[in-house]
Design a protein around this motif. Structure first.
Motif, PDB file in Angstrom:
ATOM      1  N   GLU A   1       0.842  -1.218   0.000  1.00  0.00           N
ATOM      2  CA  GLU A   1       0.000   0.000   0.000  1.00  0.00           C
ATOM      3  C   GLU A   1       0.865   1.251   0.000  1.00  0.00           C
ATOM      4  OE1 GLU A   1      -3.606  -1.625   2.888  1.00  0.00           O
ATOM      5  OE2 GLU A   1      -2.317  -0.006   3.628  1.00  0.00           O
ATOM      6  N   VAL A   2       1.878   1.233   0.863  1.00  0.00           N
ATOM      7  CA  VAL A   2       2.748   2.412   0.982  1.00  0.00           C
ATOM      8  C   VAL A   2       3.481   2.659  -0.340  1.00  0.00           C
ATOM      9  CG1 VAL A   2       4.791   3.326   2.175  1.00  0.00           C
ATOM     10  CG2 VAL A   2       3.012   2.142   3.488  1.00  0.00           C
ATOM     11  N   ALA A   3       4.036   1.590  -0.903  1.00  0.00           N
ATOM     12  CA  ALA A   3       4.787   1.732  -2.164  1.00  0.00           C
ATOM     13  C   ALA A   3       3.880   2.273  -3.269  1.00  0.00           C
ATOM     14  CB  ALA A   3       5.390   0.389  -2.571  1.00  0.00           C
ATOM     15  N   VAL A   4       2.673   1.743  -3.347  1.00  0.00           N
ATOM     16  CA  VAL A   4       1.733   2.195  -4.381  1.00  0.00           C
ATOM     17  C   VAL A   4       1.384   3.675  -4.155  1.00  0.00           C
ATOM     18  CG1 VAL A   4      -0.651   1.959  -5.206  1.00  0.00           C
ATOM     19  CG2 VAL A   4       0.804  -0.081  -4.954  1.00  0.00           C
ATOM     20  N   ASN A   5       1.202   4.064  -2.911  1.00  0.00           N
ATOM     21  CA  ASN A   5       0.877   5.473  -2.654  1.00  0.00           C
ATOM     22  C   ASN A   5       2.045   6.407  -2.981  1.00  0.00           C
ATOM     23  OD1 ASN A   5      -1.824   5.193  -2.053  1.00  0.00           O
ATOM     24  ND2 ASN A   5      -1.411   4.672   0.091  1.00  0.00           N
ATOM     25  N   TYR A   6       3.265   5.959  -2.768  1.00  0.00           N
ATOM     26  CA  TYR A   6       4.420   6.764  -3.186  1.00  0.00           C
ATOM     27  C   TYR A   6       4.433   6.879  -4.718  1.00  0.00           C
ATOM     28  CZ  TYR A   6       6.455   6.236   1.563  1.00  0.00           C
ATOM     29  OH  TYR A   6       6.696   6.261   2.914  1.00  0.00           O
ATOM     30  N   ALA A   7       4.142   5.762  -5.371  1.00  0.00           N
ATOM     31  CA  ALA A   7       4.133   5.776  -6.841  1.00  0.00           C
ATOM     32  C   ALA A   7       3.009   6.677  -7.359  1.00  0.00           C
ATOM     33  CB  ALA A   7       3.987   4.355  -7.375  1.00  0.00           C
ATOM     34  N   LYS A   8       1.862   6.616  -6.699  1.00  0.00           N
ATOM     35  CA  LYS A   8       0.750   7.484  -7.115  1.00  0.00           C
ATOM     36  C   LYS A   8       1.107   8.955  -6.940  1.00  0.00           C
ATOM     37  CE  LYS A   8      -3.228   4.453  -6.541  1.00  0.00           C
ATOM     38  NZ  LYS A   8      -4.230   3.939  -5.575  1.00  0.00           N
ATOM     39  N   ALA A   9       1.914   9.254  -5.917  1.00  0.00           N
ATOM     40  CA  ALA A   9       2.332  10.647  -5.694  1.00  0.00           C
ATOM     41  C   ALA A   9       3.363  11.089  -6.730  1.00  0.00           C
ATOM     42  CB  ALA A   9       2.903  10.788  -4.285  1.00  0.00           C
ATOM     43  N   GLY A  10       3.895  10.141  -7.498  1.00  0.00           N
ATOM     44  CA  GLY A  10       4.826  10.510  -8.568  1.00  0.00           C
ATOM     45  C   GLY A  10       6.197   9.857  -8.496  1.00  0.00           C
ATOM     46  N   ALA A  11       6.434   9.046  -7.465  1.00  0.00           N
ATOM     47  CA  ALA A  11       7.749   8.389  -7.375  1.00  0.00           C
ATOM     48  C   ALA A  11       7.958   7.497  -8.601  1.00  0.00           C
ATOM     49  CB  ALA A  11       7.846   7.571  -6.094  1.00  0.00           C
ATOM     50  N   GLN A  12       9.113   7.616  -9.233  1.00  0.00           N
ATOM     51  CA  GLN A  12       9.417   6.802 -10.417  1.00  0.00           C
ATOM     52  C   GLN A  12      10.099   5.505 -10.042  1.00  0.00           C
ATOM     53  OE1 GLN A  12      10.950  10.387 -10.869  1.00  0.00           O
ATOM     54  NE2 GLN A  12      10.614  10.690 -13.044  1.00  0.00           N
ATOM     55  N   CYS A  13      10.384   5.384  -8.757  1.00  0.00           N
ATOM     56  CA  CYS A  13      11.095   4.203  -8.286  1.00  0.00           C
ATOM     57  C   CYS A  13      10.730   3.988  -6.828  1.00  0.00           C
ATOM     58  CB  CYS A  13      12.596   4.448  -8.430  1.00  0.00           C
ATOM     59  SG  CYS A  13      13.651   3.188  -7.708  1.00  0.00           S
ATOM     60  N   VAL A  14      10.461   2.737  -6.454  1.00  0.00           N
ATOM     61  CA  VAL A  14      10.281   2.406  -5.041  1.00  0.00           C
ATOM     62  C   VAL A  14      11.308   1.342  -4.665  1.00  0.00           C
ATOM     63  CG1 VAL A  14       7.862   3.080  -4.796  1.00  0.00           C
ATOM     64  CG2 VAL A  14       8.406   0.784  -5.623  1.00  0.00           C
ATOM     65  N   ALA A  15      11.869   1.515  -3.468  1.00  0.00           N
ATOM     66  CA  ALA A  15      12.963   0.637  -3.042  1.00  0.00           C
ATOM     67  C   ALA A  15      12.682   0.140  -1.630  1.00  0.00           C
ATOM     68  CB  ALA A  15      14.285   1.397  -3.111  1.00  0.00           C
ATOM     69  N   PRO A  16      12.074  -1.029  -1.498  1.00  0.00           N
ATOM     70  CA  PRO A  16      11.776  -1.550  -0.166  1.00  0.00           C
ATOM     71  C   PRO A  16      13.036  -2.042   0.550  1.00  0.00           C
ATOM     72  CG  PRO A  16      11.026  -3.078  -1.862  1.00  0.00           C
ATOM     73  CD  PRO A  16      11.525  -1.859  -2.570  1.00  0.00           C
ATOM     74  N   SER A  17      13.252  -1.485   1.765  1.00  0.00           N
ATOM     75  CA  SER A  17      14.449  -1.832   2.540  1.00  0.00           C
ATOM     76  C   SER A  17      14.099  -2.629   3.790  1.00  0.00           C
ATOM     77  CB  SER A  17      15.171  -0.545   2.954  1.00  0.00           C
ATOM     78  OG  SER A  17      14.352   0.230   3.806  1.00  0.00           O
ATOM     79  N   ASP A  18      12.830  -3.052   3.887  1.00  0.00           N
ATOM     80  CA  ASP A  18      12.318  -3.672   5.110  1.00  0.00           C
ATOM     81  C   ASP A  18      12.791  -5.101   5.330  1.00  0.00           C
ATOM     82  OD1 ASP A  18      10.422  -3.729   2.682  1.00  0.00           O
ATOM     83  OD2 ASP A  18      10.075  -5.594   3.763  1.00  0.00           O
ATOM     84  N   MET A  19      13.036  -5.829   4.224  1.00  0.00           N
ATOM     85  CA  MET A  19      13.530  -7.213   4.263  1.00  0.00           C
ATOM     86  C   MET A  19      12.499  -8.265   4.691  1.00  0.00           C
ATOM     87  SD  MET A  19      16.447  -6.935   2.972  1.00  0.00           S
ATOM     88  CE  MET A  19      17.379  -8.429   3.279  1.00  0.00           C
ATOM     89  N   MET A  20      11.207  -7.943   4.551  1.00  0.00           N
ATOM     90  CA  MET A  20      10.198  -8.992   4.768  1.00  0.00           C
ATOM     91  C   MET A  20      10.281  -9.988   3.611  1.00  0.00           C
ATOM     92  SD  MET A  20       8.849  -7.934   7.515  1.00  0.00           S
ATOM     93  CE  MET A  20      10.184  -6.818   7.980  1.00  0.00           C
ATOM     94  N   ASP A  21       9.976 -11.257   3.897  1.00  0.00           N
ATOM     95  CA  ASP A  21       9.933 -12.251   2.826  1.00  0.00           C
ATOM     96  C   ASP A  21       8.700 -12.012   1.964  1.00  0.00           C
ATOM     97  OD1 ASP A  21      12.230 -13.767   3.340  1.00  0.00           O
ATOM     98  OD2 ASP A  21      11.220 -14.881   4.945  1.00  0.00           O
ATOM     99  N   GLY A  22       8.903 -11.949   0.659  1.00  0.00           N
ATOM    100  CA  GLY A  22       7.760 -11.856  -0.247  1.00  0.00           C
ATOM    101  C   GLY A  22       7.298 -10.446  -0.555  1.00  0.00           C
ATOM    102  N   ARG A  23       8.039  -9.459  -0.061  1.00  0.00           N
ATOM    103  CA  ARG A  23       7.530  -8.087  -0.278  1.00  0.00           C
ATOM    104  C   ARG A  23       7.682  -7.638  -1.715  1.00  0.00           C
ATOM    105  NH1 ARG A  23      13.181  -7.924   0.069  1.00  0.00           N
ATOM    106  NH2 ARG A  23      14.011  -5.849   0.492  1.00  0.00           N
ATOM    107  N   ILE A  24       8.649  -8.175  -2.431  1.00  0.00           N
ATOM    108  CA  ILE A  24       8.807  -7.753  -3.829  1.00  0.00           C
ATOM    109  C   ILE A  24       7.580  -8.189  -4.637  1.00  0.00           C
ATOM    110  CG2 ILE A  24      10.229  -7.990  -5.914  1.00  0.00           C
ATOM    111  CD1 ILE A  24      11.452  -6.276  -3.608  1.00  0.00           C
ATOM    112  N   ARG A  25       7.150  -9.433  -4.413  1.00  0.00           N
ATOM    113  CA  ARG A  25       5.958  -9.916  -5.124  1.00  0.00           C
ATOM    114  C   ARG A  25       4.743  -9.053  -4.783  1.00  0.00           C
ATOM    115  NH1 ARG A  25       5.346 -14.860  -7.089  1.00  0.00           N
ATOM    116  NH2 ARG A  25       6.902 -15.746  -5.700  1.00  0.00           N
ATOM    117  N   SER A  26       4.603  -8.782  -3.491  1.00  0.00           N
ATOM    118  CA  SER A  26       3.410  -8.068  -3.073  1.00  0.00           C
ATOM    119  C   SER A  26       3.422  -6.614  -3.590  1.00  0.00           C
ATOM    120  CB  SER A  26       3.258  -8.254  -1.562  1.00  0.00           C
ATOM    121  OG  SER A  26       3.081  -7.104  -0.891  1.00  0.00           O
ATOM    122  N   ILE A  27       4.589  -5.986  -3.598  1.00  0.00           N
ATOM    123  CA  ILE A  27       4.668  -4.603  -4.117  1.00  0.00           C
ATOM    124  C   ILE A  27       4.470  -4.592  -5.634  1.00  0.00           C
ATOM    125  CG2 ILE A  27       6.228  -2.649  -4.463  1.00  0.00           C
ATOM    126  CD1 ILE A  27       7.368  -3.275  -1.627  1.00  0.00           C
TER     127      ILE A  27
END
Ligand code: PBG
Ligand code: ZN
Length: 333
Positions: free
Chosen positions: A153-179
């Motif tokens: 949700e957070v990544a999508v909202n950053y992208a909706k605000a105009g971010a051209q790139c999102v970089a998850p640093s949280d290290m949860m398993d499976g977050r790349i798929r979910s984002i």
């Protein structure tokens, strides 16, 4: 008597022949500048643990950026830093606050500097009351599924605000798929690069950052989700997994102590851009060692850039970006 092939000096006698030994050299496109955005719009606070770096309020941001853009800055990665009372809660619900520092900064940067590439770090630790990177269960361990849902949700909202790139640093398993799925479902996957902090190691190198970003864990540490420093095999598995899950770029972090992993990443993800993060502890170490006369700051920083690129990096995240832009111009002359 030397044999013809034993003479190596013939290939390195001149600056030009030395330059030709590189597979690739540093350009301004390869630098991404990590920036801390404060929730106090008027802030321009020097960060004691990162000399020369600031927590910047949105009302000070454009003025701060102007000279950097003039120097040829191509990309930034934004870290929101909420300092106000009462902003943090158990689930990090303010991470994507439309009035929060990250989203305000993204909108402002995109509007003011249309040629700048704007990335957002995606994590919950700046916004959770416990300071961990995901949502916790009752027993204090991570709830991976809830965390991934929230991170997407957070990544999508950053992208909706105009971010051209999102970089998850949280290290949860499976977050790349979910984002990635979140970006696909919102029709943004085609224009947002997903950089995975795939090989992000736990350890001592992030201390100054946590001070800067106000994200020290309230209890425990991050060793149950960031990789152990001894783990080459696990790093390889994480890189392969994140490629499978839809990462567009693989990151290794920290940088200097993990050049072997940068090389691993360059080989495993040979068809992907490879990024390396020269983290806060590396920045401060080089700064203080130079101040103490151990070496010259420009020389040592430029040497570390060469080291990253030789190891296989095509993108470097470094707090030295503003200085390097200047130094690259000096070298042109
Ligand atoms: C948030 C995050 C951290 C860094 C980048 N994103 C801190 C951490 O994982 O504790 C570190 C960057 C640096 O040290 O410069 N998860
Ligand atoms: Zn985090």
């Amino acid at each position: 008597m030397s044999s013809p092939k034993s003479i190596l000096h013939g290939g390195i006698h001149y600056p030009l022949t030395r330059a030709l030994q590189a597979e690739r050299s540093l350009t301004k496109d390869m630098l991404m500048y990590p920036m801390f955005i404060s929730d106090d719009p008027e802030a321009l606070d020097a960060i004691a643990s990162l000399p020369g770096q600031y927590r910047i309020g949105t009302n000070k941001l454009v003025e701060f950026m102007n000279p950097l853009i003039k120097k040829g800055l191509k990309s930034v990665i934004i870290f929101g830093v909420p300092l106000k009372e009462g902003v943090k809660d158990k689930t990090g619900s303010r991470a994507d606050d439309p009035e929060g520092p990250t989203i305000l900064a993204v909108r402002l940067l995109r509007k003011t500097f249309p040629d700048l590439f704007v990335a957002c770090d995606v994590c919950l630790c700046e916004y959770t009351s416990h300071g961990h990177c995901g949502i916790l269960r009752e027993d204090g361990s991570l709830n991976n599924d809830l965390s991934n849902k929230r991170l997407a949700e957070v990544a999508v909202n950053y992208a909706k605000a105009g971010a051209q790139c999102v970089a998850p640093s949280d290290m949860m398993d499976g977050r790349i798929r979910s984002i990635k799925q979140g970006l696909m479902d919102s029709g943004l996957a085609h224009k947002v690069m997903l950089i995975s902090y795939s090989a992000k190691f736990a350890g001592n190198w992030y201390g100054p950052f946590r001070d800067a970003a106000n994200s020290v864990p309230a209890f425990g540490d991050r060793r149950c989700y960031q990789l152990p420093p001894n783990a080459r095999g696990l790093a390889r598995r994480a890189i392969k997994r994140d490629m499978e899950e839809g990462a567009d770029c693989i990151m290794v972090k920290p940088g200097m102590p993990y050049l072997d992993i940068v090389r691993e990443a360059a080989e495993i993800a040979a068809d992907y851009p490879i990024s390396v993060y020269q983290v806060s502890g590396e920045y401060s170490m080089l700064y203080h060692a130079s101040k103490a006369g151990v070496f010259d700051l420009k020389s040592i920083v430029m040497e570390t850039m060469t080291n990253f690129i030789r190891a296989g990096a095509t993108l470097v995240l470094t707090y030295y970006t503003p200085d390097i832009l200047t130094w690259l111009d000096e070298e042109q002359q």
